[in-house]
Scaffold this motif. Structure first.
Motif, mmCIF file in Angstrom:
data_model
loop_
_atom_site.group_PDB
_atom_site.id
_atom_site.type_symbol
_atom_site.label_atom_id
_atom_site.label_comp_id
_atom_site.label_asym_id
_atom_site.label_seq_id
_atom_site.Cartn_x
_atom_site.Cartn_y
_atom_site.Cartn_z
ATOM 1 N N PRO A 1 40.496 4.558 42.583
ATOM 2 C CA PRO A 1 39.666 3.591 41.865
ATOM 3 C C PRO A 1 38.196 3.725 42.209
ATOM 4 N N TYR A 2 37.368 3.270 41.301
ATOM 5 C CA TYR A 2 35.933 3.263 41.499
ATOM 6 C C TYR A 2 35.359 2.055 40.775
ATOM 7 N N PHE A 3 34.417 1.361 41.403
ATOM 8 C CA PHE A 3 33.757 0.269 40.704
ATOM 9 C C PHE A 3 32.308 0.159 41.124
ATOM 10 N N GLU A 4 31.526 -0.415 40.229
ATOM 11 C CA GLU A 4 30.136 -0.753 40.484
ATOM 12 C C GLU A 4 29.978 -2.219 40.109
ATOM 13 N N ILE A 5 29.169 -2.933 40.872
ATOM 14 C CA ILE A 5 28.984 -4.349 40.572
ATOM 15 C C ILE A 5 27.548 -4.749 40.900
ATOM 16 N N LYS A 6 26.992 -5.629 40.080
ATOM 17 C CA LYS A 6 25.678 -6.222 40.331
ATOM 18 C C LYS A 6 25.880 -7.734 40.245
ATOM 19 N N ILE A 7 25.542 -8.423 41.316
ATOM 20 C CA ILE A 7 25.683 -9.869 41.364
ATOM 21 C C ILE A 7 24.288 -10.463 41.479
ATOM 22 N N ASP A 8 23.872 -11.189 40.460
ATOM 23 C CA ASP A 8 22.574 -11.859 40.453
ATOM 24 C C ASP A 8 22.797 -13.305 40.862
ATOM 25 N N LEU A 9 22.385 -13.659 42.073
ATOM 26 C CA LEU A 9 22.647 -14.989 42.608
ATOM 27 C C LEU A 9 21.689 -16.047 42.071
ATOM 28 N N GLU A 10 20.626 -15.636 41.381
ATOM 29 C CA GLU A 10 19.721 -16.606 40.770
ATOM 30 C C GLU A 10 20.185 -16.992 39.370
ATOM 31 N N SER A 11 20.479 -15.995 38.542
ATOM 32 C CA SER A 11 20.928 -16.296 37.177
ATOM 33 C C SER A 11 22.439 -16.532 37.119
ATOM 34 N N MET A 12 23.108 -16.251 38.240
ATOM 35 C CA MET A 12 24.563 -16.409 38.355
ATOM 36 C C MET A 12 25.320 -15.499 37.386
ATOM 37 N N ASP A 13 24.768 -14.296 37.163
ATOM 38 C CA ASP A 13 25.405 -13.292 36.314
ATOM 39 C C ASP A 13 26.072 -12.234 37.173
ATOM 40 N N ILE A 14 27.183 -11.716 36.674
ATOM 41 C CA ILE A 14 27.886 -10.622 37.335
ATOM 42 C C ILE A 14 28.102 -9.525 36.304
ATOM 43 N N ASP A 15 27.578 -8.337 36.579
ATOM 44 C CA ASP A 15 27.819 -7.156 35.754
ATOM 45 C C ASP A 15 28.759 -6.258 36.525
ATOM 46 N N ARG A 16 29.871 -5.900 35.899
ATOM 47 C CA ARG A 16 30.890 -5.125 36.596
ATOM 48 C C ARG A 16 31.335 -3.959 35.729
ATOM 49 N N ASN A 17 31.274 -2.761 36.279
ATOM 50 C CA ASN A 17 31.829 -1.565 35.652
ATOM 51 C C ASN A 17 33.004 -1.137 36.488
ATOM 52 N N ASP A 18 34.182 -1.260 35.938
ATOM 53 C CA ASP A 18 35.396 -0.985 36.697
ATOM 54 C C ASP A 18 36.089 0.233 36.111
ATOM 55 N N PHE A 19 36.244 1.238 36.940
ATOM 56 C CA PHE A 19 36.899 2.462 36.510
ATOM 57 C C PHE A 19 38.248 2.610 37.210
ATOM 58 N N SER A 20 38.859 1.483 37.527
ATOM 59 C CA SER A 20 40.113 1.508 38.270
ATOM 60 C C SER A 20 41.155 0.669 37.561
ATOM 61 N N THR A 21 42.296 0.589 38.184
ATOM 62 C CA THR A 21 43.378 -0.239 37.651
ATOM 63 C C THR A 21 43.466 -1.560 38.398
ATOM 64 N N ILE A 22 42.484 -1.856 39.259
ATOM 65 C CA ILE A 22 42.484 -3.099 40.015
ATOM 66 C C ILE A 22 42.138 -4.245 39.071
ATOM 67 N N GLU A 23 42.917 -5.300 39.138
ATOM 68 C CA GLU A 23 42.684 -6.449 38.276
ATOM 69 C C GLU A 23 42.118 -7.596 39.089
ATOM 70 N N MET A 24 40.986 -8.140 38.649
ATOM 71 C CA MET A 24 40.394 -9.286 39.331
ATOM 72 C C MET A 24 40.818 -10.547 38.600
ATOM 73 N N LYS A 25 41.313 -11.517 39.336
ATOM 74 C CA LYS A 25 41.737 -12.768 38.740
ATOM 75 C C LYS A 25 40.596 -13.777 38.826
ATOM 76 N N PRO A 26 40.330 -14.489 37.734
ATOM 77 C CA PRO A 26 39.250 -15.475 37.786
ATOM 78 C C PRO A 26 39.605 -16.646 38.692
ATOM 79 N N SER A 27 38.587 -17.238 39.271
ATOM 80 C CA SER A 27 38.760 -18.396 40.139
ATOM 81 C C SER A 27 38.304 -19.643 39.392
ATOM 82 N N ASP A 28 38.913 -20.777 39.694
ATOM 83 C CA ASP A 28 38.538 -22.038 39.055
ATOM 84 C C ASP A 28 37.414 -22.760 39.786
#
Length: 104
Positions: free
Chosen positions: A42-69
């Motif tokens: 697997p390979y992934f890239e992520i950018k987390i902007d803590l001011e705008s609260m945006d997450i950009d994620r490029n996922d090149f793997s089979t890993i599944e992220m589950k959303p949190s409430d």
């Protein structure tokens, strides 16, 4: 091998100390860019902007992220606490190791 110092030290007595102490510095972090991966996946890239609260994620793997409430502010506080636990701001600028197959 590392480039950049994660600790300061006295040349005379060799006493060492960390550059940053406490959690206050973590409140100043605005954006985190990270990538992880290996060959072929697997390979992934992520950018987390803590001011705008945006997450950009490029996922090149089979890993599944589950959303949190949890509310986004709570997630960001948790994230900054985790960065503090791993002492992120006191890491060396770069780390080098012998090339190996697998994750980098």
């Amino acid at each position: 091998m590392t480039i950049g110092n994660s600790k300061y030290y006295c040349l005379d007595c060799e006493y060492t100390w960390k550059k940053y102490r406490g959690k206050k510095i973590y409140d100043q972090i605005k954006v985190i860019h990270a990538n992880s991966g290996g060959f072929p996946v697997p390979y992934f890239e992520i950018k987390i902007d803590l001011e705008s609260m945006d997450i950009d994620r490029n996922d090149f793997s089979t890993i599944e992220m589950k959303p949190s409430d949890a509310p986004i502010e709570e997630k960001i506080k948790w994230f900054r606490d985790e960065l503090h636990k791993c002492d992120l701001v006191n890491w060396a600028d770069e780390y080098f190791a012998e090339a190996c197959d697998g994750t980098h």
